[in-house]
Enzyme design. Structure first.
Site, PDB file in Angstrom:
ATOM      1  N   LEU A  53     -14.475  14.602   9.454  1.00  0.00           N
ATOM      2  CA  LEU A  53     -15.802  13.633   9.702  1.00  0.00           C
ATOM      3  C   LEU A  53     -15.522  12.334   9.433  1.00  0.00           C
ATOM      4  O   LEU A  53     -15.683  11.417  10.221  1.00  0.00           O
ATOM      5  CB  LEU A  53     -16.971  13.919   8.808  1.00  0.00           C
ATOM      6  CG  LEU A  53     -18.050  13.402   8.982  1.00  0.00           C
ATOM      7  CD1 LEU A  53     -18.694  13.427  10.265  1.00  0.00           C
ATOM      8  CD2 LEU A  53     -19.304  13.716   8.164  1.00  0.00           C
ATOM      9  N   VAL A  87     -14.520  10.367  12.621  1.00  0.00           N
ATOM     10  CA  VAL A  87     -15.596   9.917  13.332  1.00  0.00           C
ATOM     11  C   VAL A  87     -16.127   8.526  12.747  1.00  0.00           C
ATOM     12  O   VAL A  87     -16.634   7.639  13.555  1.00  0.00           O
ATOM     13  CB  VAL A  87     -16.632  11.122  13.624  1.00  0.00           C
ATOM     14  CG1 VAL A  87     -17.801  10.527  14.348  1.00  0.00           C
ATOM     15  CG2 VAL A  87     -15.990  12.194  14.367  1.00  0.00           C
ATOM     16  N   GLU A  88     -16.293   8.921  11.411  1.00  0.00           N
ATOM     17  CA  GLU A  88     -16.824   7.776  10.784  1.00  0.00           C
ATOM     18  C   GLU A  88     -16.037   6.270  10.709  1.00  0.00           C
ATOM     19  O   GLU A  88     -16.689   5.486  10.635  1.00  0.00           O
ATOM     20  CB  GLU A  88     -17.462   8.019   9.282  1.00  0.00           C
ATOM     21  CG  GLU A  88     -18.415   9.302   9.174  1.00  0.00           C
ATOM     22  CD  GLU A  88     -19.559   8.581   9.402  1.00  0.00           C
ATOM     23  OE1 GLU A  88     -19.805   7.248   9.341  1.00  0.00           O
ATOM     24  OE2 GLU A  88     -20.538   9.025   9.326  1.00  0.00           O
ATOM     25  N   SER A  89     -14.883   6.479  10.156  1.00  0.00           N
ATOM     26  CA  SER A  89     -13.874   5.418   9.993  1.00  0.00           C
ATOM     27  C   SER A  89     -12.391   5.408  10.594  1.00  0.00           C
ATOM     28  O   SER A  89     -11.755   4.370  10.178  1.00  0.00           O
ATOM     29  CB  SER A  89     -13.978   5.234   8.385  1.00  0.00           C
ATOM     30  OG  SER A  89     -13.232   6.298   8.291  1.00  0.00           O
ATOM     31  N   TYR A 120     -22.597  11.004  18.226  1.00  0.00           N
ATOM     32  CA  TYR A 120     -22.079  11.186  17.122  1.00  0.00           C
ATOM     33  C   TYR A 120     -21.549  12.734  16.689  1.00  0.00           C
ATOM     34  O   TYR A 120     -20.460  13.315  16.467  1.00  0.00           O
ATOM     35  CB  TYR A 120     -22.873  10.666  15.795  1.00  0.00           C
ATOM     36  CG  TYR A 120     -22.355  10.968  14.421  1.00  0.00           C
ATOM     37  CD1 TYR A 120     -21.513  10.093  13.598  1.00  0.00           C
ATOM     38  CD2 TYR A 120     -22.833  11.952  13.595  1.00  0.00           C
ATOM     39  CE1 TYR A 120     -21.136  10.236  12.486  1.00  0.00           C
ATOM     40  CE2 TYR A 120     -22.398  12.136  12.238  1.00  0.00           C
ATOM     41  CZ  TYR A 120     -21.668  11.267  11.819  1.00  0.00           C
ATOM     42  OH  TYR A 120     -20.901  11.349  10.402  1.00  0.00           O
TER      43      TYR A 120
END
Length: 569
Positions: free
Chosen positions: A159, A162-164, A268
């Site tokens: 994750l 995807v986030e950062s 997302y």
């Protein structure tokens, strides 16, 4: 407070009993350029599902990308258990951490064009995955272990991609920070401390625990549906619950793929599932993932109180840059006096640090000075001078209020080295930004009665944020008559600082990040400026063509240049 990281005594002792080896160092070029953004696409607002977009919900932090990619000595232990090997035990080769991640996959594989679009993007941007893997290398084993301990799907370890993009200094238009992208309020709710000394949202250990807690809570709330939980992590549980209720009323399916969720959230979840597929079978998509051995890389060690980070780096045998990169939660020259009192270090450096710390006299943990109060000085002045806080000075000197008398002596902590030695502190990141932004002549303004930072910012046509930054102040700090302030103005004219900032912010080595903000209903220029600690004038100049004298409209995109370190609560 966040759940404390499990005691590492066992892992550290095991590391001491086993010999250490060094994995290939990170490639310094791996982080020197921003990850690609599809032309014309707002990185924070993915387009329709059929478009191919960057699998990243936030823009890259412009600051220090080159330096943050410098080599990190990644130290591991030899001699893992036989069950952790792909090769026969006699070879001594550790198996790949990717295999361990694959074995823990638990989310259902779904066939949908929305995932296919993301897969095409990953397949066509292998260099992006190369950079992400290098950033993840020091931290991924730690994250996988934490996720497994809680019995969660190992897809969650992906994750942060995807986030950062595993950028420890990533910062989004929604004021989310760190690899797990916590906004201030949610971070506080899950125990992530945020103050002048420290921002737990960037602390990989604390933020990982908080993210696991948050995802577990969402999973329970949505009756074990991981896709609903993931969508809620991005959009908020209220939005997802509302979409489920609406579908029930209309007699529609309530699975994620049928929900009317925000545009960003529609991309997302497929982005994570596409990444899962790439990791599961990289060759199928023409991708080669950089190998990460399934061995611990970092250890957690106690500092037993506040400690100068330059002293800590010396004790551990590390460069201070590396210490900051492994412990990005610390904003200043020392650890937070109120904790957390621990550091992440390469495993082989833990015993070196602990041995050195035991022999270090208490008087050498921090440098101290007896400061004689001068006429007109306040605790705020003294705190700024010594790069501390008023509260810290009060606590050290057993003082309740802020009143101090001329001639009195105060005990104050100061850094062991020159300010420039703390190259990843908030202050030094700001100094590098100033070096690029400064233009024209240096003016010293002697503060008169009635002056405020706001008045002076209007007078010299600079933002209050930049005026404060030039002088080591917070925008909320008071200024007093007789105080001298440094202001940079164009030769023979008023400063054109915002325009200079917008150009300089695009280059490397700065503490300013360019972000795209999508206007919401009820927004105004004043409200947006206040939200991101910038001035309305700056906001107007950065978006002169976008605004063009028109009113703000919901959905309109604005460009901002935000000092990442000034966004901590």
């Amino acid at each position: 407070m966040p759940r404390p990281y499990p005691s590492t005594a066992a892992s550290v002792l095991a590391g001491l009993m086993l010999s250490a080896c060094t994995l290939p160092a990170l490639d310094p070029a791996s982080l020197t350029s921003p990850d690609p953004i599809a032309p014309g696409v707002d990185a924070a607002s993915p387009p329709a599902p059929e478009a191919e977009i960057v699998p990243q919900a936030v823009t890259e932090e412009v600051a220090d990308t080159a330096a943050d990619g410098a080599d990190l000595p990644v130290v591991v232990r030899r001699g893992p258990a036989a069950s952790y090997l792909d090769e026969p035990p006699s070879t001594g080769l550790p198996r790949s951490l990717w295999n361990r991640v694959r074995e823990g996959f638990a989310l259902a594989d779904v066939e949908t064009p929305r995932i296919d679009a993301e897969l095409r993007w990953y397949a066509s941007h292998p260099e992006y995955l190369d950079r992400v893997v290098e950033r993840a290398r020091p931290f991924l084993h730690l994250i996988v272990e934490r996720i497994e301990e809680r019995g969660l799907p190992t897809e969650l370890a992906l994750l942060p991609v995807v986030e950062s993009a595993f950028n420890v200094f990533a910062y989004s238009p929604g004021r989310a920070a760190g690899i797990w992208q916590f906004i201030p309020a949610t971070g506080k709710r899950f125990g992530l401390k945020q103050n002048w000394w420290y921002d737990g949202r960037r602390d990989v250990l604390a933020a990982t625990d908080a993210a696991i807690d948050y995802l577990s809570e969402l999973h329970d709330r949505f009756d074990g549906d991981w896709l609903h939980a993931l969508a809620s992590y991005n959009a908020g549980s209220g939005n997802v619950a509302r979409a489920i209720r609406m579908n029930r009323k209309r007699g529609k399916p309530t699975d994620f793929w049928h929900l009317d969720v925000p545009r960003e959230t529609r991309g997302y979840v497929p982005r994570l599932l596409a990444l899962r597929r790439v990791v599961a079978d990289p060759a199928a998509f023409g991708v080669t993932l950089g190998e990460i051995p399934d061995l611990p890389v970092l250890g957690v060690t106690a500092t037993d109180g506040q400690l100068d980070l330059a002293v800590a780096a010396d004790l551990a045998g590390l460069e201070i840059d590396e210490l900051y990169r492994l412990n990005p939660g610390f904003n200043r020259w020392a650890t937070d006096p109120a904790g957390p009192h621990r550091l992440l270090l390469p495993l082989a450096n833990v015993p070196v640090f602990e041995s050195g710390l035991q022999q270090l006299p208490a008087s050498e943990r921090l440098a101290w000075e007896r400061h004689r109060v001068r006429g007109g000085e306040t605790l705020s002045h003294i705190a700024v001078r010594y790069r501390s806080t008023v509260g810290h000075l009060r606590a050290i000197n057993n003082q309740r209020g802020n009143t101090i008398r001329q001639g009195r002596h105060l005990l104050v902590p100061k850094s062991a080295r020159a300010r420039t030695a703390y190259s990843r502190s908030s202050e030094q990141r700001r100094v590098r930004t100033q070096a690029k932004v400064r233009k024209g002549e240096r003016v010293e303004h002697l503060v008169r009665s009635g002056d405020t930072l706001w008045d002076l910012s209007r007078q010299y046509r600079v933002s209050t944020a930049r005026l404060a930054a030039w002088n080591g102040l917070s925008v909320r700090d008071p200024i007093r008559p007789g105080q001298s302030l440094v202001i940079w103005v164009e030769s023979g004219a008023a400063a054109n600082a915002p325009a200079a900032l917008s150009r300089a912010s695009l280059s490397e080595g700065q503490a300013v990040q360019r972000i795209n903000y999508v206007v919401r209903r009820g927004d105004s220029l004043s409200r947006i400026a206040s939200r991101f600690n910038v001035s309305v004038n700056d906001l107007k100049r950065w978006n002169e063509r976008r605004l063009n004298g028109k009113y703000l409209q919901p959905g309109q995109s604005l460009q901002l240049y935000v000092d990442v370190r000034r966004q901590s609560s």
